[in-house]
Design an enzyme around this catalytic site. Sequence first.
Site, short mmCIF file in Angstrom:
data_model
loop_
_atom_site.label_atom_id
_atom_site.label_comp_id
_atom_site.label_asym_id
_atom_site.label_seq_id
_atom_site.Cartn_x
_atom_site.Cartn_y
_atom_site.Cartn_z
N LYS A 120 67.09 34.75 31.68
CA LYS A 120 68.14 33.78 31.98
C LYS A 120 69.39 34.04 31.15
CE LYS A 120 68.00 29.56 30.41
NZ LYS A 120 67.60 28.15 30.16
N ASP A 138 68.38 27.87 35.49
CA ASP A 138 67.93 26.93 34.45
C ASP A 138 67.30 25.73 35.13
OD1 ASP A 138 70.06 25.57 35.55
OD2 ASP A 138 71.07 25.18 33.64
#
Length: 219
Positions: A120, A138
């Site tokens: 991420k 997220d």
Amino acid sequence: MNASKRQAIFERLCAANPHPTTELEYRNAFELLIAVILSAQATDRGVNIATRKLFAAANTPEGILRLGEAGLRQHIRTIGLFNSKAKNIMATCEALVERHGGEVPDRREALEALPGVGRKTANVVLNTAFGYPTMAVDTHIYRVANRTGIAKGKTVREVEDRLMRWVPRAFLQDAHHWLILHGRYVCTARKPRCGACPIYDFCEFKDKARYADEAPSAG
């Protein structure tokens, strides 16, 4: 959800916010990398408060190393998990100096090899600092993608892969930011603000009418 509906959703999001970006404050790829590492389980606002002072004191890998782990901790102690984040940041700075001449690499494999940097974080840096069309999924994007029907998936990676495949190519560069902001301010976790949602008419959330006093008109 069909392709025409996804196209309409991103056209609407783009019209409302033509130039979306991260709410983290940064001036270069290194500052962004550090800010994203610090943002895990922390708010962007809290990170910005800490990094304003930190980056004024040190905003290069070499500068952070000169500051030392104890000095770094003093700057970020208001952020959750600051002890482990300080260790990772120091190790990342060492790696950047030793392996990359003090520069942040623009390759996924090299980014993910840095301590404290997962997929991420790498996606955020690749997208925001280097302009690659990546999708940093997220909790906000995961929720929005599943709730609206844009890209349902049981895992973060499944949602990421489907968004990369199904978001219209013209919107892919900015889609990551639009979806985060939508999840942060409109499609919130406990009580989504469906009555204020700019994509209400395209959303496939089965309970959306329950949260909307009055659905906004299209356009």
